[in-house]
Design a protein around this motif. Structure first.
Motif, mmCIF file in Angstrom:
data_model
loop_
_atom_site.group_PDB
_atom_site.id
_atom_site.type_symbol
_atom_site.label_atom_id
_atom_site.label_comp_id
_atom_site.label_asym_id
_atom_site.label_seq_id
_atom_site.Cartn_x
_atom_site.Cartn_y
_atom_site.Cartn_z
ATOM 1 N N SER A 1 74.963 61.822 -29.536
ATOM 2 C CA SER A 1 74.685 60.947 -30.838
ATOM 3 C C SER A 1 72.377 61.934 -30.820
ATOM 4 O O SER A 1 72.036 62.884 -30.295
ATOM 5 C CB SER A 1 73.963 59.281 -30.027
ATOM 6 O OG SER A 1 72.535 60.043 -28.983
ATOM 7 N N PHE A 2 72.090 61.314 -32.095
ATOM 8 C CA PHE A 2 70.862 62.136 -32.237
ATOM 9 C C PHE A 2 69.706 61.023 -31.418
ATOM 10 O O PHE A 2 68.993 62.134 -30.873
ATOM 11 C CB PHE A 2 70.412 61.114 -33.700
ATOM 12 C CG PHE A 2 71.289 61.292 -34.831
ATOM 13 C CD1 PHE A 2 71.825 62.027 -35.026
ATOM 14 C CD2 PHE A 2 70.842 60.865 -36.529
ATOM 15 C CE1 PHE A 2 72.493 62.419 -36.025
ATOM 16 C CE2 PHE A 2 71.503 61.165 -37.314
ATOM 17 C CZ PHE A 2 72.540 61.997 -36.886
ATOM 18 N N GLU A 3 69.608 59.877 -30.442
ATOM 19 C CA GLU A 3 68.708 60.644 -29.435
ATOM 20 C C GLU A 3 68.863 61.151 -28.554
ATOM 21 O O GLU A 3 68.394 61.162 -27.795
ATOM 22 C CB GLU A 3 69.323 59.023 -28.484
ATOM 23 C CG GLU A 3 68.458 58.397 -28.196
ATOM 24 C CD GLU A 3 67.305 58.559 -28.427
ATOM 25 O OE1 GLU A 3 65.669 58.534 -27.623
ATOM 26 O OE2 GLU A 3 66.727 57.742 -29.710
ATOM 27 N N ASP A 4 70.444 61.835 -28.309
ATOM 28 C CA ASP A 4 70.050 63.738 -27.462
ATOM 29 C C ASP A 4 69.286 63.946 -27.685
ATOM 30 O O ASP A 4 68.325 65.085 -27.230
ATOM 31 C CB ASP A 4 71.554 63.871 -27.416
ATOM 32 C CG ASP A 4 72.741 63.142 -26.681
ATOM 33 O OD1 ASP A 4 71.650 61.637 -26.094
ATOM 34 O OD2 ASP A 4 73.577 62.556 -26.675
ATOM 35 N N ILE A 5 68.754 64.681 -29.504
ATOM 36 C CA ILE A 5 67.811 65.392 -29.652
ATOM 37 C C ILE A 5 66.951 64.862 -29.594
ATOM 38 O O ILE A 5 65.388 65.498 -28.741
ATOM 39 C CB ILE A 5 67.858 66.285 -31.089
ATOM 40 C CG1 ILE A 5 69.651 67.094 -31.136
ATOM 41 C CG2 ILE A 5 66.873 66.980 -32.251
ATOM 42 C CD1 ILE A 5 69.868 67.574 -32.351
ATOM 43 N N LEU A 6 66.435 63.490 -30.348
ATOM 44 C CA LEU A 6 64.799 62.996 -30.164
ATOM 45 C C LEU A 6 64.723 62.632 -29.127
ATOM 46 O O LEU A 6 62.789 63.141 -28.546
ATOM 47 C CB LEU A 6 65.404 61.447 -30.837
ATOM 48 C CG LEU A 6 65.686 61.381 -32.042
ATOM 49 C CD1 LEU A 6 65.815 60.447 -33.085
ATOM 50 C CD2 LEU A 6 64.165 61.711 -33.652
ATOM 51 N N SER A 7 65.481 62.310 -27.707
ATOM 52 C CA SER A 7 64.479 62.201 -26.560
ATOM 53 C C SER A 7 64.133 63.799 -25.582
ATOM 54 O O SER A 7 63.244 63.595 -25.397
ATOM 55 C CB SER A 7 65.791 61.882 -25.942
ATOM 56 O OG SER A 7 66.651 62.826 -25.149
ATOM 57 N N ILE A 8 64.620 64.713 -26.550
ATOM 58 C CA ILE A 8 63.285 66.210 -25.910
ATOM 59 C C ILE A 8 63.285 66.547 -26.287
ATOM 60 O O ILE A 8 61.875 68.043 -26.169
ATOM 61 C CB ILE A 8 65.141 67.085 -25.749
ATOM 62 C CG1 ILE A 8 65.919 67.308 -26.294
ATOM 63 C CG2 ILE A 8 66.187 66.399 -24.297
ATOM 64 C CD1 ILE A 8 66.458 68.190 -26.844
#
Length: 259
Positions: A97-104
């Motif tokens: 998901s995009f969240e996997d990049i946004l979270s890091i």
């Protein structure tokens, strides 16, 4: 219909849905759209040369590791010398998901590759908006003309391009604007792995092109073999992710390399 065809069919529906919900202007107004990107071309020449991947599952392997949080894994990858991070953002087939990049994004300083099936201009604005530094172009699902156009767009957005090829016919997708060329040791259509096939393809590329060996690197011997054959970088995910603690496995692997 092979698995790649199915993925692209699903991706087309996904993109259409995204466009109906989030406008291009909204992507441009996002937090990360104006940030200066990091260069994978530069970092691949230093550290381990490994682009370490966070991947929960794949069509060929099923669930690999869906227990560990992205930040825990990629922080260890960076700490122990990864040259870059690859994050799968495809949901249906890879559990991303995009969240996997946004979270890091705000927690690591090495380049992030958005690894997905890029078939529409809209996706490149998405990549920029979530904080990616590099995008993957897969020759198997694009024409040479699309590769050229998408490369130009990527550079306009400040993104680098990793072109992935697997067959001799796909060499024609390469152009001099490409930043890095990944050669997939695993055939996307039947998932067979052949390291020698990748070496043969690499030898047909211009000598000064940064080459990345992708997939099917299962041990130190595979890594050393490909390094001796002149590969500059190595995209590895499953080897680390299939362990309970991928960061520890990465540290162990790097400590045994001849770098």
């Amino acid at each position: 219909m092979n698995i790649l065809d199915k993925i692209i069919e699903t991706k087309e529906r996904e993109i259409s849905d995204s466009k109906s919900k989030i406008s291009l202007q909204q992507l441009k107004d996002s937090e990360f759209f104006e940030r200066k990107t990091n260069s994978l071309k530069e970092t691949i020449k230093s550290k381990s040369g490994i682009i370490a991947e966070f991947k929960r599952k794949s069509p060929s392997k099923g669930i690999i590791n869906d227990k560990v949080p992205p930040l825990e894994v990629v922080s260890a990858y960076e700490q122990f010398g990864a040259s870059g991070i690859s994050i799968l953002t495809d949901k249906d087939y890879f559990g991303g998901s995009f969240e996997d990049i946004l979270s890091i994004r705000n927690h690591i300083n090495i380049p992030i590759l958005r690894k997905d099936f890029m078939i529409d201009e809209y996706q490149f604005y998405e990549a920029k908006s979530i904080g990616a530094d590099v995008v993957l172009l897969i020759a198997a699902c694009l024409s040479p003309q699309q590769v050229q156009e998408f490369t130009q767009l990527s550079h306009e957005l400040g993104l680098e391009v990793l072109l992935e090829i697997h067959t001799e016919a796909e060499l024609k997708h390469f152009n001099l604007e490409i930043d890095l060329v990944g050669i997939n040791n695993r055939n996307l259509k039947d998932f067979k792995v052949d390291l020698q096939h990748s070496v043969n393809l690499k030898n047909q590329l211009p000598k000064d092109v940064l080459s990345i060996a992708e997939s099917g690197i299962y041990n130190i011997n595979d890594f050393n073999y490909l390094k001796e054959k002149g590969f500059n970088g190595f995209l590895m995910g499953e080897y680390f992710m299939k362990h309970e603690n991928p960061g520890n496995k990465f540290e162990e692997f790097v400590s045994n390399l001849k770098i």
